[in-house]
Design a protein around this motif. Sequence first.
Motif: not given
Length: 377
Positions: A36-43, A157-161
């Motif tokens: 969360v702190t390095r990227t802003g991604i939660r899910e 941890v970075l990517f999604g579909d």
Amino acid sequence: MAHYAHIIGWGMAVPHRVVTNHELAQFVETSDEWIVTRTGIRERRIAGPYESTATLSIAASEEALAVAGISPRDVDLILVATVTPEHLFPSTACLVQDALGATKAGAFDLLAGCSGFIYALHIAAAAIRSGMHQVALVIGAETLSRIVNWRDRNTCVLFGDGAGAVVLKGSDMPGGILASMIRADGSGAELLIIPAGGSRFPISESAVRDGCHFIRMNGREVFRFATRVMEKATREVVAQAGLRLEDVDLIIPHQANIRIIETAAKGLGLPMDRFFVNIDRYGNTSAASIPIALCEAVQQRRLNPGDRAVMVAFGAGLTWAAAVVQWGAPQARLRPPWLERLKRITLYLPAQLHSRLMRFWRHLDARLSRILRQQGE
Ligand code: UT7
């Protein structure tokens, strides 16, 4: 010949499966706090066994065509921007063309990393303005979960579909895509790459053993490049449209890292509320990130008729691209959520039955859209 290319339909599709940071932390050495702190991604959304780049593209396109009230037979160009095509060939665009029944369309894939959707929009808008094409379906779609190394915490941890699609149509009414630009710098090719699986390093036992069929990224260098080009491209495309930054209502940036977006906002001297952000829920979906964000901006009424929005992206290649759009399309018809769920369930049916049901649904939906539009006129 049409002088303007307008976005008249839009749609998105994301897999049902939500994978939280906490779930990732169970099998790779990371934490919700770090991500969360390095990227802003939660899910992020992760495709199931029956979902792929093509099925997500088809679902997003069906929605975009229904919003536009356009029959697939009226589409004459289909572009799928993706780094995760179904196959090296045939193109995913051809599979989408067939599934939609877009019998008069030419179709091809476009590979420009996370900038792919804006590249495709740029090409489709030019084709429409030149008079060579009338109606284009522009799709950004990815199943990045299939090409990440789930043991590499630097990338997994970075990517999604997901997928997003727009329908572009020519018009003499001023508006639509006001300006666009695409750029590349191949000297940074190694910074974000899948080394094996192409003609240079075909898939082999040793390539797989070394994980060369997965995404490799120099995160820090890509970060540096991104912060440099996001601001530059935004300024350039806004000037090209004959506008000032103050004239822009919304910026829809590629959703790669909240810190990249914040740096761009600071450089441009704009408040963060001028930027659309949904990275917390989807992560980085590469070419799909901008069209998904665009759809959600419309759904949330952050983008309204008459508004001017800038879309700006960077990605593998290296590439970067930006476009200014004057939003002029009618608001999306809201569909009951149970109907969308029902449509998704059909994905689990045998392919032929699914495709027949979808054709029937599209027929009904296009008719309904046409009737509603006639009533509105
Ligand atoms: O669409 C284009 C695609 N790519 C991008 O946009 C990526 C751009 N780059 C980035 O977003 C950032 O560089 C990252 C999010 C990838 C990394 O953030 P960072 O602040 O640049 O971290 P870093 O690479 O400098 O790593 C800092 C530390 C390292 O540990 P040491 O060497 O300092 O002990 C990493 O090993 O964080 C460690 N680390 C992690 N720790 C926990 C890296 N990934 C993780 C992780 N969980 N998932």
